[in-house]
Design an enzyme around this catalytic site. Structure first.
Site, PDB file in Angstrom:
ATOM      1  N   TRP A 130       0.870  -1.185   0.000  1.00  0.00           N
ATOM      2  CA  TRP A 130       0.000   0.000   0.000  1.00  0.00           C
ATOM      3  C   TRP A 130       0.901   1.227   0.000  1.00  0.00           C
ATOM      4  CZ3 TRP A 130      -1.970   2.728   4.812  1.00  0.00           C
ATOM      5  CH2 TRP A 130      -2.954   3.669   4.492  1.00  0.00           C
ATOM      6  N   ASP A 211       0.638  -4.907   9.976  1.00  0.00           N
ATOM      7  CA  ASP A 211      -0.466  -4.003   9.657  1.00  0.00           C
ATOM      8  C   ASP A 211      -1.657  -4.832   9.201  1.00  0.00           C
ATOM      9  OD1 ASP A 211      -1.985  -1.756   9.124  1.00  0.00           O
ATOM     10  OD2 ASP A 211      -1.145  -1.471   7.121  1.00  0.00           O
ATOM     11  N   LYS A 246     -12.936  -1.336   7.696  1.00  0.00           N
ATOM     12  CA  LYS A 246     -13.571  -2.306   6.816  1.00  0.00           C
ATOM     13  C   LYS A 246     -14.491  -3.251   7.575  1.00  0.00           C
ATOM     14  CE  LYS A 246     -10.365  -0.714   3.918  1.00  0.00           C
ATOM     15  NZ  LYS A 246      -9.455   0.411   4.260  1.00  0.00           N
TER      16      LYS A 246
END
Length: 398
Positions: A130, A211, A246
């Protein structure tokens, strides 16, 4: 006064949203930004969240500043979810946890801590990762490098190359890892591979920074946290940034957490103090609403079970879309292997499309994916998956 200020071109993923909004194609589909949409292309509000918010609103109460570390119930929820409710490391009080401004805030506070207390350490991220991982750590003056991860030619993980690279890193270097649902590739390590990798990290005395933004979207809550719990069992120093954006569909509430696993309770107390100090220097305290929702949902047994069921429902819908996409592509492009689509986990798929093919998807079909070929599978539904698959097949035939 500001003549020498550099121009910011904008974030490529968020910029893609602007292009999508401006597109007049009635069949347009946004598969760029990492957001879960339901079968009607709507952002869902989970039933467990509705219940929690009704409790918060009845009666409507004052909104004082929260402690720098956030609500105790929010912090407890992070710990139980990541390490297991009865984990020895929690009973021994060896985990320092703070509530943060989403997963990004957790990464930022962690990066600031590493810069302050391990100034010689370099952070290594997967190739690819990311993009904000790099920006956040470099923004905290931590030097960033990459380790081998994804092989675009075979749609697989370069595991042997990855191990060989990490085995040469310096003591206290930081390795940023995705415990599940790797972003952007969707390709995860197996348990056996995690065991081998973490053994090497222990031998090299490296720092693991896990993460985890999609817990529950891979296999299940416990399976998705395997790497974290294995690292703890091996005695590794571990930073864990987690997000509820999410899996609670609370994107705009910015709810996350940072946990640091320490060798002793005394060290955890000192680390906790420094995490608080970092928060004070950056934003003072986290917002309360999202934290209260997390506190209520995660610490009420009935609501927690309802939440797990809702997350697994989202997970299963994404898996169904993977199967459907693969099926249509195989029928239209029989010469190409699409097995990678169903081997990947979570919200994203690395499609392997070229920049030219991605441009055609946008201009001719109104289908938007990120320029590095990442597609958000959660944007597919029964109403658009055939259209997207046929559009992909069309550009792949070139």
């Amino acid at each position: 006064m500001f003549e020498r200020v550099d121009y910011y071109a904008g974030d490529p993923i968020l910029g893609l949203v602007d292009k999508f909004v401006a597109d007049s194609n009635p069949n347009k589909v946004n598969l760029g930004i990492g957001i879960y949409y339901d079968e009607d292309s709507k952002l869902p509000v989970l039933e467990c969240v509705k219940t929690a918010e009704q409790r918060i609103a009845d009666p409507i109460s004052p909104r004082p500043y929260l402690p720098m570390a956030g609500l105790p119930g929010h912090r407890l929820a992070c710990q139980n979810l990541l390490f297991g409710k009865d984990a020895a490391v929690l009973q021994e009080k060896r985990v320092a946890t703070i509530a943060t401004l989403g997963g990004s805030g957790a990464l930022k506070v962690g990066a600031e801590f590493i810069h302050e207390w391990f100034p010689a350490s370099k952070c290594y991220v997967s190739d690819p990762t990311w993009s904000n991982h790099i920006a956040i750590f470099e923004g905290s003056d931590v030097e960033v490098g990459t380790y081998p991860y994804y092989d675009t030619a075979t749609s697989s993980i370069k595991f042997d190359e990855m191990l060989a690279f990490i085995a040469k890193l310096n003591k206290h270097d930081v390795v940023l890892l995705h415990p599940c649902c790797h972003n952007p590739t969707g390709m995860d390590l197996t348990h056996a591979q995690w065991d081998e990798l973490l053994d090497i990290m222990k031998q090299r005395e490296l720092i693991a920074f896990m993460d985890i933004a999609y817990q529950g979207f891979g296999q299940d809550m416990d399976h998705d946290a395997y790497a974290i719990r294995k690292a703890v069992a091996l005695g590794l120093p571990v930073f864990v940034s987690n997000s509820f954006s999410k899996n609670l569909s609370l994107y705009g509430e910015r709810v996350g957490g940072l946990s640091v696993v320490c060798p002793t309770a005394e060290e955890a107390e000192r680390v906790f103090g420094q995490l608080n100090y970092a928060v004070r220097r950056i934003y003072t305290s986290p917002p309360s609403h999202g934290g209260r929702v997390v506190d209520i949902v995660m610490n009420d047994e009935a609501l927690h079970q309802q939440w797990v069921g809702e997350v697994y429902g989202m997970r299963d819908r994404i898996k169904a879309m993977r199967l459907k996409l693969k099926s249509v592509l195989e029928a239209n492009v029989p010469a190409r292997n699409f097995d990678y689509i169903t081997k990947q986990n979570g919200m994203f798929s690395f499609t392997g499309l070229t920049p030219k093919q991605i441009e055609r998807l946008q201009t001719e079909f109104g289908v938007y994916i990120v320029s590095n070929s990442r597609m958000c599978m959660a944007g597919l539904n029964v109403n658009n998956v055939d259209y997207v698959a046929n559009a992909m097949a069309e550009v792949l035939k070139d």
